[in-house]
Design a protein around this motif. Structure first.
Motif, PDB file in Angstrom:
ATOM      1  N   GLU A  50       0.829  -1.193   0.000  1.00  0.00           N
ATOM      2  CA  GLU A  50       0.000   0.000   0.000  1.00  0.00           C
ATOM      3  C   GLU A  50       0.872   1.255   0.000  1.00  0.00           C
ATOM      4  O   GLU A  50       2.005   1.236   0.495  1.00  0.00           O
ATOM      5  CB  GLU A  50      -0.904   0.024   1.241  1.00  0.00           C
ATOM      6  N   ALA A  89      -4.434   7.734   5.205  1.00  0.00           N
ATOM      7  CA  ALA A  89      -5.163   8.189   6.389  1.00  0.00           C
ATOM      8  C   ALA A  89      -4.585   7.614   7.673  1.00  0.00           C
ATOM      9  O   ALA A  89      -4.580   8.267   8.717  1.00  0.00           O
ATOM     10  CB  ALA A  89      -6.638   7.821   6.256  1.00  0.00           C
ATOM     11  N   SER A  90      -4.066   6.418   7.592  1.00  0.00           N
ATOM     12  CA  SER A  90      -3.563   5.733   8.780  1.00  0.00           C
ATOM     13  C   SER A  90      -2.275   6.342   9.330  1.00  0.00           C
ATOM     14  O   SER A  90      -1.908   6.079  10.479  1.00  0.00           O
ATOM     15  CB  SER A  90      -3.317   4.250   8.465  1.00  0.00           C
ATOM     16  N   VAL A  91      -1.583   7.152   8.524  1.00  0.00           N
ATOM     17  CA  VAL A  91      -0.313   7.718   8.981  1.00  0.00           C
ATOM     18  C   VAL A  91      -0.336   9.241   9.036  1.00  0.00           C
ATOM     19  O   VAL A  91       0.608   9.858   9.533  1.00  0.00           O
ATOM     20  CB  VAL A  91       0.863   7.261   8.094  1.00  0.00           C
ATOM     21  N   LYS A  99       3.157   2.753  15.728  1.00  0.00           N
ATOM     22  CA  LYS A  99       2.212   1.801  16.298  1.00  0.00           C
ATOM     23  C   LYS A  99       2.544   0.398  15.784  1.00  0.00           C
ATOM     24  O   LYS A  99       3.148   0.242  14.719  1.00  0.00           O
ATOM     25  CB  LYS A  99       0.786   2.168  15.873  1.00  0.00           C
ATOM     26  N   GLU A 129       0.796  -1.620  14.276  1.00  0.00           N
ATOM     27  CA  GLU A 129       0.240  -1.829  12.929  1.00  0.00           C
ATOM     28  C   GLU A 129       1.068  -1.166  11.831  1.00  0.00           C
ATOM     29  O   GLU A 129       0.790  -1.355  10.642  1.00  0.00           O
ATOM     30  CB  GLU A 129      -1.213  -1.338  12.859  1.00  0.00           C
ATOM     31  N   ASP A 130       2.083  -0.412  12.200  1.00  0.00           N
ATOM     32  CA  ASP A 130       3.008   0.140  11.215  1.00  0.00           C
ATOM     33  C   ASP A 130       4.087  -0.869  10.830  1.00  0.00           C
ATOM     34  O   ASP A 130       4.886  -0.610   9.924  1.00  0.00           O
ATOM     35  CB  ASP A 130       3.684   1.408  11.755  1.00  0.00           C
TER      36      ASP A 130
END
Length: 118
Positions: free
Chosen positions: A46, A62-64, A87, A89-90
């Motif tokens: 991604e 958006a997540s970062v 995080k 999830e990174d």
């Protein structure tokens, strides 16, 4: 074709920071849009962030957004990704490329592993 080499990954605790570097072979870095991508185990690659050629506009997933910052140093033909407040999830392998869309990348570098864990 622009060649790239990623570095700067590592193991960091949640809340920590890392700065990734993407050294390119671009003779004039401003002529290229450079993207950072990531791929976690079992997931598709991604786009994380991109800095566009000429105007240097940027985009972030958006997540970062608000935690990561992309920048470029033309004198060093290098693009950076400053990652703060990391995080779990990174966690992923991070790649850079001279494109902002994974489908547009002809070949990928080796990437750099980022692991966020306590």
């Amino acid at each position: 074709q622009v060649q790239v080499a990623e570095s700067g990954g590592g193991l960091v605790q949640p809340g920590g920071s890392l700065r990734l570097s993407c050294i390119t072979s671009a003779p004039t870095l401003d002529d290229y849009s450079i993207g950072w991508f990531r791929q976690a185990p079992g997931k598709e690659r991604e786009v994380v962030s991109c800095i566009f050629s000429k105007d240097r506009n940027t985009l972030y997933a958006a997540s970062v957004r608000g935690r990561f910052t992309i920048s470029r140093d033309n004198s060093k033909s290098t693009v950076y990704l400053q990652m703060n407040n990391l995080k779990p999830e990174d966690t992923a392998i991070y790649y850079c490329a001279a494109d902002c869309v994974p489908a547009g990348v002809a070949s990928w570098g080796q990437g750099t592993q980022v692991t966020v864990s306590s």
